[in-house]
Design a protein around this motif. Sequence first.
Motif, PDB file in Angstrom:
ATOM      1  N   CYS A  82       3.667  74.810  -3.584  1.00 57.38           N
ATOM      2  CA  CYS A  82       4.058  73.902  -4.707  1.00 57.38           C
ATOM      3  C   CYS A  82       4.282  74.611  -5.923  1.00 57.38           C
ATOM      4  CB  CYS A  82       3.343  72.748  -4.631  1.00 57.38           C
ATOM      5  SG  CYS A  82       3.386  71.531  -3.185  1.00 57.38           S
ATOM      6  N   SER A  83       5.236  74.468  -6.676  1.00 54.49           N
ATOM      7  CA  SER A  83       5.485  74.839  -7.952  1.00 54.49           C
ATOM      8  C   SER A  83       4.379  74.409  -8.778  1.00 54.49           C
ATOM      9  CB  SER A  83       6.953  74.393  -8.380  1.00 54.49           C
ATOM     10  OG  SER A  83       7.037  74.578  -9.864  1.00 54.49           O
ATOM     11  N   THR A  84       4.174  75.147  -9.704  1.00 57.97           N
ATOM     12  CA  THR A  84       2.969  74.765 -10.851  1.00 57.97           C
ATOM     13  C   THR A  84       3.812  74.418 -12.448  1.00 57.97           C
ATOM     14  OG1 THR A  84       2.754  77.213 -11.520  1.00 57.97           O
ATOM     15  CG2 THR A  84       1.396  76.145 -10.057  1.00 57.97           C
ATOM     16  N   LYS A  85       5.079  74.342 -12.390  1.00 59.74           N
ATOM     17  CA  LYS A  85       5.909  74.206 -13.627  1.00 59.74           C
ATOM     18  C   LYS A  85       5.407  72.962 -14.263  1.00 59.74           C
ATOM     19  CE  LYS A  85      10.564  74.789 -14.871  1.00 59.74           C
ATOM     20  NZ  LYS A  85      10.516  75.060 -16.467  1.00 59.74           N
ATOM     21  N   PHE A  86       5.243  73.156 -15.361  1.00 60.16           N
ATOM     22  CA  PHE A  86       4.512  71.936 -16.221  1.00 60.16           C
ATOM     23  C   PHE A  86       5.861  71.050 -16.696  1.00 60.16           C
ATOM     24  CE2 PHE A  86       3.783  69.630 -20.255  1.00 60.16           C
ATOM     25  CZ  PHE A  86       2.131  69.170 -19.907  1.00 60.16           C
ATOM     26  N   GLY A  87       5.450  69.604 -16.654  1.00 58.36           N
ATOM     27  CA  GLY A  87       6.428  68.651 -17.148  1.00 58.36           C
ATOM     28  C   GLY A  87       7.398  68.245 -16.392  1.00 58.36           C
ATOM     29  N   ALA A  88       7.432  68.485 -14.847  1.00 55.99           N
ATOM     30  CA  ALA A  88       8.272  67.831 -13.781  1.00 55.99           C
ATOM     31  C   ALA A  88       7.944  66.247 -13.705  1.00 55.99           C
ATOM     32  CB  ALA A  88       8.034  68.389 -12.431  1.00 55.99           C
ATOM     33  N   GLU A  89       8.914  65.504 -13.145  1.00 56.49           N
ATOM     34  CA  GLU A  89       8.688  63.950 -12.548  1.00 56.49           C
ATOM     35  C   GLU A  89       7.372  63.932 -11.886  1.00 56.49           C
ATOM     36  OE1 GLU A  89      10.577  61.100 -12.787  1.00 56.49           O
ATOM     37  OE2 GLU A  89      10.928  62.258 -14.796  1.00 56.49           O
ATOM     38  N   PRO A  90       6.610  63.058 -12.185  1.00 56.56           N
ATOM     39  CA  PRO A  90       5.463  62.758 -11.355  1.00 56.56           C
ATOM     40  C   PRO A  90       5.738  62.962  -9.999  1.00 56.56           C
ATOM     41  CG  PRO A  90       5.399  61.195 -13.272  1.00 56.56           C
ATOM     42  CD  PRO A  90       6.738  61.933 -13.166  1.00 56.56           C
ATOM     43  N   ASN A  91       4.557  63.660  -9.320  1.00 59.08           N
ATOM     44  CA  ASN A  91       4.637  63.483  -7.817  1.00 59.08           C
ATOM     45  C   ASN A  91       5.867  64.245  -7.013  1.00 59.08           C
ATOM     46  OD1 ASN A  91       1.802  62.364  -7.771  1.00 59.08           O
ATOM     47  ND2 ASN A  91       2.807  60.335  -8.407  1.00 59.08           N
ATOM     48  N   THR A  92       6.556  65.288  -7.783  1.00 59.37           N
ATOM     49  CA  THR A  92       7.487  65.855  -7.001  1.00 59.37           C
ATOM     50  C   THR A  92       7.214  67.178  -6.870  1.00 59.37           C
ATOM     51  OG1 THR A  92       8.341  66.490  -9.295  1.00 59.37           O
ATOM     52  CG2 THR A  92       9.315  64.709  -8.499  1.00 59.37           C
ATOM     53  N   GLN A  93       5.786  67.740  -7.161  1.00 58.07           N
ATOM     54  CA  GLN A  93       5.450  68.929  -6.946  1.00 58.07           C
ATOM     55  C   GLN A  93       4.307  68.979  -5.881  1.00 58.07           C
ATOM     56  OE1 GLN A  93       7.461  70.971 -10.751  1.00 58.07           O
ATOM     57  NE2 GLN A  93       5.439  70.928 -10.688  1.00 58.07           N
ATOM     58  N   CYS A 102      -1.803  69.944  -0.740  1.00 57.34           N
ATOM     59  CA  CYS A 102      -2.291  69.826  -1.881  1.00 57.34           C
ATOM     60  C   CYS A 102      -2.735  68.351  -2.072  1.00 57.34           C
ATOM     61  CB  CYS A 102      -1.659  70.274  -3.339  1.00 57.34           C
ATOM     62  SG  CYS A 102      -0.155  69.931  -3.088  1.00 57.34           S
ATOM     63  N   ILE A 103      -2.178  67.467  -1.403  1.00 61.60           N
ATOM     64  CA  ILE A 103      -2.712  66.104  -1.330  1.00 61.60           C
ATOM     65  C   ILE A 103      -3.568  66.051  -0.152  1.00 61.60           C
ATOM     66  CG2 ILE A 103      -0.580  65.389  -2.509  1.00 61.60           C
ATOM     67  CD1 ILE A 103       0.548  64.050  -0.241  1.00 61.60           C
ATOM     68  N   GLY A 104      -3.722  66.608   0.862  1.00 60.65           N
ATOM     69  CA  GLY A 104      -4.851  66.695   1.499  1.00 60.65           C
ATOM     70  C   GLY A 104      -4.731  65.807   2.745  1.00 60.65           C
ATOM     71  N   LEU A 105      -3.450  65.934   3.113  1.00 58.96           N
ATOM     72  CA  LEU A 105      -3.307  65.341   4.537  1.00 58.96           C
ATOM     73  C   LEU A 105      -4.015  65.803   5.784  1.00 58.96           C
ATOM     74  CD1 LEU A 105       0.571  64.241   4.267  1.00 58.96           C
ATOM     75  CD2 LEU A 105      -1.462  63.087   3.535  1.00 58.96           C
ATOM     76  N   PRO A 106      -4.190  65.062   6.747  1.00 60.03           N
ATOM     77  CA  PRO A 106      -4.946  65.665   7.739  1.00 60.03           C
ATOM     78  C   PRO A 106      -4.105  66.745   8.722  1.00 60.03           C
ATOM     79  CG  PRO A 106      -5.021  63.117   8.096  1.00 60.03           C
ATOM     80  CD  PRO A 106      -3.993  63.424   6.634  1.00 60.03           C
ATOM     81  N   GLY A 107      -4.796  67.989   8.990  1.00 55.51           N
ATOM     82  CA  GLY A 107      -4.072  68.686   9.845  1.00 55.51           C
ATOM     83  C   GLY A 107      -3.523  69.929   8.888  1.00 55.51           C
ATOM     84  N   SER A 108      -3.603  69.513   7.788  1.00 55.28           N
ATOM     85  CA  SER A 108      -2.892  70.788   6.791  1.00 55.28           C
ATOM     86  C   SER A 108      -3.836  71.739   6.410  1.00 55.28           C
ATOM     87  CB  SER A 108      -2.335  70.201   5.677  1.00 55.28           C
ATOM     88  OG  SER A 108      -3.418  69.559   4.704  1.00 55.28           O
ATOM     89  N   LEU A 109      -3.328  73.006   6.426  1.00 55.21           N
ATOM     90  CA  LEU A 109      -4.260  74.090   6.030  1.00 55.21           C
ATOM     91  C   LEU A 109      -4.108  74.960   4.917  1.00 55.21           C
ATOM     92  CD1 LEU A 109      -4.667  75.421  10.022  1.00 55.21           C
ATOM     93  CD2 LEU A 109      -6.504  74.347   8.435  1.00 55.21           C
ATOM     94  N   PRO A 110      -5.012  75.302   4.235  1.00 56.09           N
ATOM     95  CA  PRO A 110      -4.717  76.111   3.115  1.00 56.09           C
ATOM     96  C   PRO A 110      -4.528  77.475   3.134  1.00 56.09           C
ATOM     97  CG  PRO A 110      -7.250  75.562   2.922  1.00 56.09           C
ATOM     98  CD  PRO A 110      -6.590  74.900   4.208  1.00 56.09           C
ATOM     99  N   ASP A 120      -0.772  61.308 -11.000  1.00 58.75           N
ATOM    100  CA  ASP A 120       0.214  62.441 -11.070  1.00 58.75           C
ATOM    101  C   ASP A 120      -0.288  63.408 -10.021  1.00 58.75           C
ATOM    102  OD1 ASP A 120       2.145  64.217 -11.230  1.00 58.75           O
ATOM    103  OD2 ASP A 120       2.260  64.287 -13.552  1.00 58.75           O
ATOM    104  N   LEU A 121      -0.007  63.802  -9.125  1.00 53.53           N
ATOM    105  CA  LEU A 121      -0.683  64.913  -8.245  1.00 53.53           C
ATOM    106  C   LEU A 121       0.183  66.168  -8.415  1.00 53.53           C
ATOM    107  CD1 LEU A 121      -1.543  62.992  -5.170  1.00 53.53           C
ATOM    108  CD2 LEU A 121      -3.055  63.203  -7.135  1.00 53.53           C
ATOM    109  N   ASN A 122       0.933  66.265  -9.467  1.00 45.12           N
ATOM    110  CA  ASN A 122       1.605  67.516  -9.656  1.00 45.12           C
ATOM    111  C   ASN A 122       0.610  68.628  -9.892  1.00 45.12           C
ATOM    112  OD1 ASN A 122       4.260  66.419  -9.182  1.00 45.12           O
ATOM    113  ND2 ASN A 122       4.946  66.698 -11.258  1.00 45.12           N
ATOM    114  N   ARG A 123      -0.274  68.524 -10.687  1.00 44.53           N
ATOM    115  CA  ARG A 123      -1.431  69.539 -11.149  1.00 44.53           C
ATOM    116  C   ARG A 123      -2.462  69.751 -10.061  1.00 44.53           C
ATOM    117  NH1 ARG A 123      -4.821  68.341 -16.486  1.00 44.53           N
ATOM    118  NH2 ARG A 123      -5.893  67.555 -15.065  1.00 44.53           N
TER     119      ARG A 123
END
Length: 489
Positions: A27-38, A43-51, A149-152
């Motif tokens: 996901c992009s780290t660009k500052f100032g995007a619409e909330p929750n678009t990045q 990064c939002i911790g859904l089951p089964g996802s791996l870092p 806002d979970l962009n960050r």
Amino acid sequence: MSETYTTIIGLEVHVQLGTQSKLFCGCSTKFGAEPNTQTCPVCIGLPGSLPVMNREAFQLALKTAAALDCEIPSHTKWDRKQYYYPDLPKGYQISQFDLPMSANGFLEISDPKSRFEPKRVRIRRAHLEEDAGKSLHDEVAGKADSLIDLNRTGTPLLEIVTEPDLKSSLEAKTFLNDLKLLLMYIGVSDCNMQEGSLRVDANVNLHINGIATPIVEIKNMNSFRAVERALDYEAQRQFTVWQETGKKLGDVPKQTRGWDDAAGITRGQRSKEESSDYRYFPDPDLIPVAVAAGEWKNVQASLGELPAKLRHRLESDFTLSAYDAEVLVNQGQPLVEYFFEAAKAGGSAKLAANWVSQVVLRTLNEKPDFSIETFPISSGTLGRMIEFIQSGKIPSSRAPDVFAKLVESGSNDVDVTLVSLGIERVDESELIELCEKLLAANPKTIADVRAGKTQAIGALIGQAKKQNPNIDPARVREISLQLIDKMAD
Ligand SMILES: [Zn+2]
């Protein structure tokens, strides 16, 4: 007898590393995007996802560790730090606990005004971790809502922790300024405090007659100035508490306090957590990271000249004062490079430093479209102009005209510019002749000077300038006074 105290300060600095994507997902780290678009399942911790670790983030962290003279272990690992926050959807943060990627470094600080002795501030550790999201409260008028806002979430952070080596708010501010400059020189972060790229927490307590007061952690400081004010306030507050309740200090728990900038005070928030509260354990989804000796050497070699060394070189090789060196280095590498080139042209380094740190900087501030990289006067041209000022080809009184004309025209031809401004060298004999003529026409000035009012010469200088704008006012003054002196004999 009045009691005195020593303030003991340690800092924790969170630096957002300047990667394009987050620490464990794309996901992009660009500052100032619409909330929750990045955001994505990782990064939002859904089951089964791996870092998956972002190599670039690790490289930037290594670079910082090298710049801070840290040691690095042969391998490092990731740990989960358990805590619940609405803007931390996984319920834990991936961080580093007992095996940080770097430790035992230092940063040397000094004050060009010598208000404290130069000192080495030890870096206890610097470790990588992911950032949380942002909670926004009462954003919609009339609705007492909280928004998330979970962009960050998942943006790479380097947490730099100092030993409690700082003894005053000034030392703390100096350390932060120097650290920020270092991070910008090595290009690991934009360090924009308004956008949260650099955040500071401070631990502070007092030593009074050999007794340490409980440590207080201060949060919510949004500028270095706020850090300075909060530390001064907190030291005084703790001293007052000591005076009132000194003997009971052993019972006071560690505390976290928030800085209220408008009110100028800290407020108690909660008792400070111990690390055992977080139930750290190794993240089972991420493998440890090993750094080969050769790779570490390459990172160390890639650092280039750091601010402290640059300042030293400006002082020793260019004989600038500590203050002038500081002013130049604080503006960043491109301006220092510009100065080096201008000074190489042969004029005095001191004069070049003055022109760059005063006139060039002022022009840059006045014209936001300009940057030093695209400055209309090349460093070589400025150097030539300075050489001409020194040799007398450009009278110093007309140098500002030459500079302004060069900026305005975008021409880098100093000779052509001198012609277009009608600037030419005034010979000594010409100057003497002019002064004699003016004195003959102004007997009152001569009488005034003889009566001790040397400032009366000012009138002559004005007239001389009108007759020939290229004259050097200081020389007119000198010559006129000499001539009047001779007349008296
Ligand atoms: Zn993501």
